[in-house]
Design an enzyme around this catalytic site. Sequence first.
Site, PDB file in Angstrom:
ATOM      1  N   ARG A 296       0.824  -1.214   0.000  1.00 23.97           N
ATOM      2  CA  ARG A 296       0.000   0.000   0.000  1.00 23.97           C
ATOM      3  C   ARG A 296       0.857   1.261   0.000  1.00 23.97           C
ATOM      4  NH1 ARG A 296      -4.658  -2.343   4.138  1.00 23.97           N
ATOM      5  NH2 ARG A 296      -5.858  -3.397   2.493  1.00 23.97           N
ATOM      6  N   TYR A 440      -6.094  -1.555  -6.787  1.00 26.72           N
ATOM      7  CA  TYR A 440      -5.462  -2.714  -6.156  1.00 26.72           C
ATOM      8  C   TYR A 440      -4.857  -2.396  -4.790  1.00 26.72           C
ATOM      9  CZ  TYR A 440      -1.035  -1.494  -8.762  1.00 26.72           C
ATOM     10  OH  TYR A 440       0.066  -0.885  -9.298  1.00 26.72           O
ATOM     11  N   GLU A 441      -4.523  -3.448  -4.061  1.00 26.09           N
ATOM     12  CA  GLU A 441      -4.093  -3.374  -2.655  1.00 26.09           C
ATOM     13  C   GLU A 441      -5.166  -2.733  -1.783  1.00 26.09           C
ATOM     14  OE1 GLU A 441      -1.822  -5.263  -2.357  1.00 26.09           O
ATOM     15  OE2 GLU A 441      -1.089  -5.201  -4.403  1.00 26.09           O
ATOM     16  N   GLY A 442      -6.400  -3.003  -2.106  1.00 27.21           N
ATOM     17  CA  GLY A 442      -7.528  -2.461  -1.358  1.00 27.21           C
ATOM     18  C   GLY A 442      -8.033  -1.204  -2.024  1.00 27.21           C
TER      19      GLY A 442
END
Length: 598
Positions: A296, A440-442
């Site tokens: 992140r 992506y990555e949340g």
Amino acid sequence: MPIYKAPVDDTLFILNDVLGIERYHNLPGFADASPDTVAAIVGEAAKLAEEVLFPINLSGDQEGCKRHDDGSVTVPKGFKQAFGRYREGGWLGLAAPEEFGGQGLPYTLHTAVGEFMSAANMSLMMYPGLTQGAIAAILVHGSEEQKRTYLPKMVDGTWTGTMNLTEPHCGTDLGLLRAKAVPNGDGSYRISGQKIFISAGEHDMAENIIHLVLARIEGAPEGVKGISLFIVPKYELDDSGEPGERNGVSCGAIEHKMGIHGNSTCVMNYDEATGHLIGAENKGLSAMFVMMNEARLAVGMQGLAIAEIAYQNAANYARERIQGRSLSGPKAPDKKADPIIVHPDVRRTLMTIKAFNEAGRAFTLWTALKSDIAHRSDSEEERQAADDILGLMTPILKGVMTDKGFDHAVMAQQVFGGHGYIEEHGMSQYVRDARIAMIYEGANGIQALDLVGRKLAMNGGRAVMALFKEIGDFCEENRNDEKLSGYTKALKKGLNDLQAATMWFMQNAMAKPDNAGAGSTDYMHLFGLVVLGYMWARMAKTAEEKLAAGETARADYLNNKLITAKFFMERIMPETALRKARIEAGADTLMALDAAAF
């Protein structure tokens, strides 16, 4: 054709003058990061980015990755050679522990050069980027044997790594995953299932790919409490620790994506592949979060990187493109029209991006420094304080930097007019590449919910109260400095809006959780504005001190810093009031429509 010049001077200004990383010489790795060493490393990273990575960025986007009938994947022309140059330079192990072949230098320095390389070629840099996250997870949760087995080859780039979370039927809600693990009786497991959206899942640049895979051991509890994490190598290792037989893992397809075409985003099929448990049974999510948090922060940096290269190309175009006359009279009377840089609205666009990029760079490196302190200080108090801020900043950095990174790539594209829509100018690629970072990555809505629903209240609000105090103390300490008053007054007003919004959540979100959900994205951006404003106030203070000390060599650079800081405080910082108003509107109207009305 696109251009790129790594922002070396700005990076060194932040590292040396604003953050003063030399003051942290007591931390492991920092003693070796003298100003001369830092300048040399940053300079070499700039050369690699500009001369090796950037020239194949556009062609890599156009060519993309290719999956062959046997499931193998080849990367675009030049990628393998460029990755070889990156690997030979030891860049992947810059901040990795020396005991596993790394250089042990500050993570802050790794982050600084990572911006250059991601701006130059985001798709290519995702391969070592995913490896960095896998290294971090194995370092924290792997056994000593696993560390000795996998880390040296991953640190030197001989092997790469991935993270395998998402499945076709579940994204963020990992409790729904179906991938299963069956014990073999010898300590290993048979892993079966399908994962999607796996960046760098298959390629031809490394001798082995080490997949970190979430799966549920047979008989484990349902939901997230029954998830475990496994190391699943592409090639099983022989008795000497070298790649041997092919494991039961394969690339079923490459996703057809709107951007990052040079990165192989794969559908990965696991057919009773041999896997090895990392960490404890049913504790896989906590192990994976080490990797996710690392990712992140890196993705937030990607937002900055793409905004920077898009800005550089827009500014260059604006200086060269002639169209129309200045409202205040011709500025290029020898030409049929003035360059569009003379028009106020073009300048508004460019200044907005410039102000974000320079503050965002400081924000990114300041957060990376907190990570270094949290992991390297021998003072428990310092580690805790730094880790508090690091945890609080992670969703803000990821969400705000990628939202704004995309917005500003679009704004930079707009400067080109119709030419921005044409592929050979490169702006389309930056817009397309930047878009994935918001997902992506949340996805960023999840980052906002994490901030409001978890990070604010963590440890009784210790992190947020400490940051509010730090920023408030800065404003108070510099309140009577006439040269800084314009910056501190605007920052204090933004801080007041942030504190009021925080209090509103405390009073209105507990009894009605939808109020928190309705205001979470605005709160994340409100928080981001205040932190970016804090970065600008600190940079302005440093610039004023340098000028007052008679520093003439950088006088133009420092004065430009002050102008850009003033622009941020006048034109961007007032958005805190807008964000606060939206938050205080609550959730009633937002939730009033029946689902069928949408």
